[in-house]
Design a protein around this motif. Structure first.
Motif, PDB file in Angstrom:
ATOM      1  N   LEU A 113       1.831  -0.463  -8.479  1.00 21.07           N
ATOM      2  CA  LEU A 113       1.534  -1.443  -9.841  1.00 21.07           C
ATOM      3  C   LEU A 113       1.653  -2.671  -9.115  1.00 21.07           C
ATOM      4  O   LEU A 113       0.951  -3.664  -9.498  1.00 21.07           O
ATOM      5  CB  LEU A 113       2.743  -0.884 -10.704  1.00 21.07           C
ATOM      6  CG  LEU A 113       2.493   0.287 -11.498  1.00 21.07           C
ATOM      7  CD1 LEU A 113       3.751   0.424 -12.324  1.00 21.07           C
ATOM      8  CD2 LEU A 113       1.192   0.237 -12.456  1.00 21.07           C
ATOM      9  N   VAL A 114       2.565  -3.090  -8.161  1.00 25.12           N
ATOM     10  CA  VAL A 114       2.702  -4.136  -7.626  1.00 25.12           C
ATOM     11  C   VAL A 114       1.373  -4.675  -6.890  1.00 25.12           C
ATOM     12  O   VAL A 114       0.921  -5.892  -7.144  1.00 25.12           O
ATOM     13  CB  VAL A 114       3.850  -4.427  -6.652  1.00 25.12           C
ATOM     14  CG1 VAL A 114       3.777  -5.879  -5.991  1.00 25.12           C
ATOM     15  CG2 VAL A 114       5.065  -4.242  -7.485  1.00 25.12           C
ATOM     16  N   LEU A 115       0.785  -3.810  -5.909  1.00 24.95           N
ATOM     17  CA  LEU A 115      -0.301  -4.258  -5.362  1.00 24.95           C
ATOM     18  C   LEU A 115      -1.538  -4.294  -6.416  1.00 24.95           C
ATOM     19  O   LEU A 115      -2.336  -5.060  -6.274  1.00 24.95           O
ATOM     20  CB  LEU A 115      -0.653  -3.038  -4.481  1.00 24.95           C
ATOM     21  CG  LEU A 115       0.324  -3.021  -3.141  1.00 24.95           C
ATOM     22  CD1 LEU A 115       0.087  -1.719  -2.335  1.00 24.95           C
ATOM     23  CD2 LEU A 115      -0.093  -4.209  -2.328  1.00 24.95           C
ATOM     24  N   ILE A 116      -1.685  -3.532  -7.350  1.00 18.99           N
ATOM     25  CA  ILE A 116      -2.875  -3.758  -8.334  1.00 18.99           C
ATOM     26  C   ILE A 116      -2.459  -5.105  -9.121  1.00 18.99           C
ATOM     27  O   ILE A 116      -3.600  -5.672  -9.506  1.00 18.99           O
ATOM     28  CB  ILE A 116      -2.712  -2.655  -9.284  1.00 18.99           C
ATOM     29  CG1 ILE A 116      -3.189  -1.425  -8.717  1.00 18.99           C
ATOM     30  CG2 ILE A 116      -3.443  -2.848 -10.616  1.00 18.99           C
ATOM     31  CD1 ILE A 116      -2.853  -0.102  -9.508  1.00 18.99           C
ATOM     32  N   PHE A 128      -5.331  -7.886   2.441  1.00 20.03           N
ATOM     33  CA  PHE A 128      -3.668  -7.214   2.266  1.00 20.03           C
ATOM     34  C   PHE A 128      -3.578  -5.742   1.817  1.00 20.03           C
ATOM     35  O   PHE A 128      -3.035  -4.900   2.340  1.00 20.03           O
ATOM     36  CB  PHE A 128      -2.824  -8.378   1.685  1.00 20.03           C
ATOM     37  CG  PHE A 128      -1.282  -7.870   1.663  1.00 20.03           C
ATOM     38  CD1 PHE A 128      -0.411  -7.831   2.830  1.00 20.03           C
ATOM     39  CD2 PHE A 128      -0.813  -7.430   0.330  1.00 20.03           C
ATOM     40  CE1 PHE A 128       0.694  -7.364   2.723  1.00 20.03           C
ATOM     41  CE2 PHE A 128       0.475  -6.988   0.585  1.00 20.03           C
ATOM     42  CZ  PHE A 128       1.137  -6.952   1.491  1.00 20.03           C
ATOM     43  N   LYS A 129      -4.317  -5.802   0.553  1.00 20.64           N
ATOM     44  CA  LYS A 129      -4.205  -4.655   0.004  1.00 20.64           C
ATOM     45  C   LYS A 129      -5.127  -3.266   0.674  1.00 20.64           C
ATOM     46  O   LYS A 129      -4.786  -2.311   0.598  1.00 20.64           O
ATOM     47  CB  LYS A 129      -4.963  -4.568  -1.611  1.00 20.64           C
ATOM     48  CG  LYS A 129      -4.206  -5.425  -2.419  1.00 20.64           C
ATOM     49  CD  LYS A 129      -4.945  -5.558  -3.936  1.00 20.64           C
ATOM     50  CE  LYS A 129      -4.560  -6.659  -4.733  1.00 20.64           C
ATOM     51  NZ  LYS A 129      -5.258  -6.697  -5.810  1.00 20.64           N
ATOM     52  N   VAL A 130      -6.176  -3.961   1.008  1.00 21.50           N
ATOM     53  CA  VAL A 130      -7.170  -3.016   1.942  1.00 21.50           C
ATOM     54  C   VAL A 130      -6.208  -2.502   3.280  1.00 21.50           C
ATOM     55  O   VAL A 130      -6.158  -1.340   3.530  1.00 21.50           O
ATOM     56  CB  VAL A 130      -8.361  -3.563   2.505  1.00 21.50           C
ATOM     57  CG1 VAL A 130      -9.198  -2.830   3.620  1.00 21.50           C
ATOM     58  CG2 VAL A 130      -9.251  -3.607   1.355  1.00 21.50           C
ATOM     59  N   SER A 131      -5.369  -3.294   3.797  1.00 18.94           N
ATOM     60  CA  SER A 131      -4.725  -3.068   5.058  1.00 18.94           C
ATOM     61  C   SER A 131      -3.603  -2.062   4.621  1.00 18.94           C
ATOM     62  O   SER A 131      -3.635  -1.116   5.352  1.00 18.94           O
ATOM     63  CB  SER A 131      -4.088  -4.439   5.575  1.00 18.94           C
ATOM     64  OG  SER A 131      -3.238  -4.021   6.570  1.00 18.94           O
ATOM     65  N   TYR A 132      -3.046  -2.213   3.677  1.00 20.42           N
ATOM     66  CA  TYR A 132      -1.798  -1.200   3.260  1.00 20.42           C
ATOM     67  C   TYR A 132      -2.652   0.094   2.923  1.00 20.42           C
ATOM     68  O   TYR A 132      -2.121   1.226   3.320  1.00 20.42           O
ATOM     69  CB  TYR A 132      -1.218  -1.807   1.637  1.00 20.42           C
ATOM     70  CG  TYR A 132      -0.270  -0.708   1.228  1.00 20.42           C
ATOM     71  CD1 TYR A 132       0.952  -0.479   1.832  1.00 20.42           C
ATOM     72  CD2 TYR A 132      -0.647   0.093   0.200  1.00 20.42           C
ATOM     73  CE1 TYR A 132       1.967   0.621   1.552  1.00 20.42           C
ATOM     74  CE2 TYR A 132       0.129   1.110  -0.153  1.00 20.42           C
ATOM     75  CZ  TYR A 132       1.411   1.274   0.406  1.00 20.42           C
ATOM     76  OH  TYR A 132       2.075   2.365   0.026  1.00 20.42           O
ATOM     77  N   ASN A 133      -3.857   0.104   2.141  1.00 21.80           N
ATOM     78  CA  ASN A 133      -4.531   1.466   1.871  1.00 21.80           C
ATOM     79  C   ASN A 133      -4.834   2.089   2.996  1.00 21.80           C
ATOM     80  O   ASN A 133      -5.096   3.415   2.979  1.00 21.80           O
ATOM     81  CB  ASN A 133      -5.380   1.135   0.838  1.00 21.80           C
ATOM     82  CG  ASN A 133      -4.883   0.672  -0.513  1.00 21.80           C
ATOM     83  OD1 ASN A 133      -3.852   1.325  -0.881  1.00 21.80           O
ATOM     84  ND2 ASN A 133      -5.499  -0.065  -1.287  1.00 21.80           N
ATOM     85  N   THR A 134      -5.130   1.602   4.084  1.00 19.51           N
ATOM     86  CA  THR A 134      -5.693   2.319   5.248  1.00 19.51           C
ATOM     87  C   THR A 134      -4.725   2.715   6.252  1.00 19.51           C
ATOM     88  O   THR A 134      -4.755   3.314   7.275  1.00 19.51           O
ATOM     89  CB  THR A 134      -6.854   1.051   6.057  1.00 19.51           C
ATOM     90  OG1 THR A 134      -6.024   0.178   6.411  1.00 19.51           O
ATOM     91  CG2 THR A 134      -7.834   1.107   5.258  1.00 19.51           C
ATOM     92  N   GLN A 135      -3.694   2.081   5.940  1.00 22.74           N
ATOM     93  CA  GLN A 135      -2.300   2.772   6.641  1.00 22.74           C
ATOM     94  C   GLN A 135      -1.862   4.160   6.294  1.00 22.74           C
ATOM     95  O   GLN A 135      -1.897   4.821   5.353  1.00 22.74           O
ATOM     96  CB  GLN A 135      -1.038   1.884   6.594  1.00 22.74           C
ATOM     97  CG  GLN A 135      -1.162   0.401   7.149  1.00 22.74           C
ATOM     98  CD  GLN A 135      -0.125  -0.337   6.838  1.00 22.74           C
ATOM     99  OE1 GLN A 135       1.206   0.352   6.731  1.00 22.74           O
ATOM    100  NE2 GLN A 135       0.000  -1.697   7.096  1.00 22.74           N
TER     101      GLN A 135
END
Length: 154
Positions: free
Chosen positions: A85-88, A97-104
């Motif tokens: 929810l925070v990322l959205i 930054f969001k893409v980086s998190y989602n690819t981890q």
């Protein structure tokens, strides 16, 4: 501010009605209010958007506080859901930054998210300052060239 509860129940106790029954009715009245409060808190949480003003840590803590209030109303959100929810809710300039998190492979805790968001916000601010400096420096160079060319032709 006057409390309207007594007015809501005035005349509702009839002879022969037990106090237990009356208390159950009062409990139902408050249960309905809990539903409204839950809906309001949830609506606020899911509609929050970080606008880049203020402190991102405080913004995330405010979202966490709303989740805690929901938990006290018996609607518990998982930490993973809160992280998403925070990322959205982050603006477009956090896209990379969001893409980086989602690819981890790893998931972040809320504290890790706060740490990384603060770092990212600082990086974005540095980039903006550097970009503004480069823009003003290049504009000054253009002015000097234009001024020098104009003086040379006269």
């Amino acid at each position: 501010m006057k409390c309207s509860i007594p007015e809501a129940f005035r005349g509702s106790i009839s002879e022969g009605q037990s106090a237990k029954k009356f208390l159950e009715e009062i409990e139902q009245y408050f249960a309905k209010n809990e539903k409204v409060e839950t809906s309001n808190l949830l609506a606020k949480l899911i509609s929050m958007k970080y606008k880049g003003k203020g402190n991102i840590r405080e913004y995330i803590m405010e979202m966490s506080n709303l989740a805690s209030k929901l938990k006290s109303l018996k609607l518990e959100l998982s930490e993973d859901l809160l992280v998403h929810l925070v990322l959205i809710s982050l603006p477009a300039h956090f896209g990379q930054f969001k893409v980086s998190y989602n690819t981890q492979k790893d998931k972040w805790s809320l504290n890790e998210l706060i740490f990384h968001c603060v770092q990212e916000e600082e990086r974005l601010q540095r980039d903006r300052i550097e970009s503004a400096h480069l823009t003003s420096t290049s504009q000054n160079k253009k002015r000097k060239k234009t001024k020098g060319a104009a003086e040379g032709t006269s």
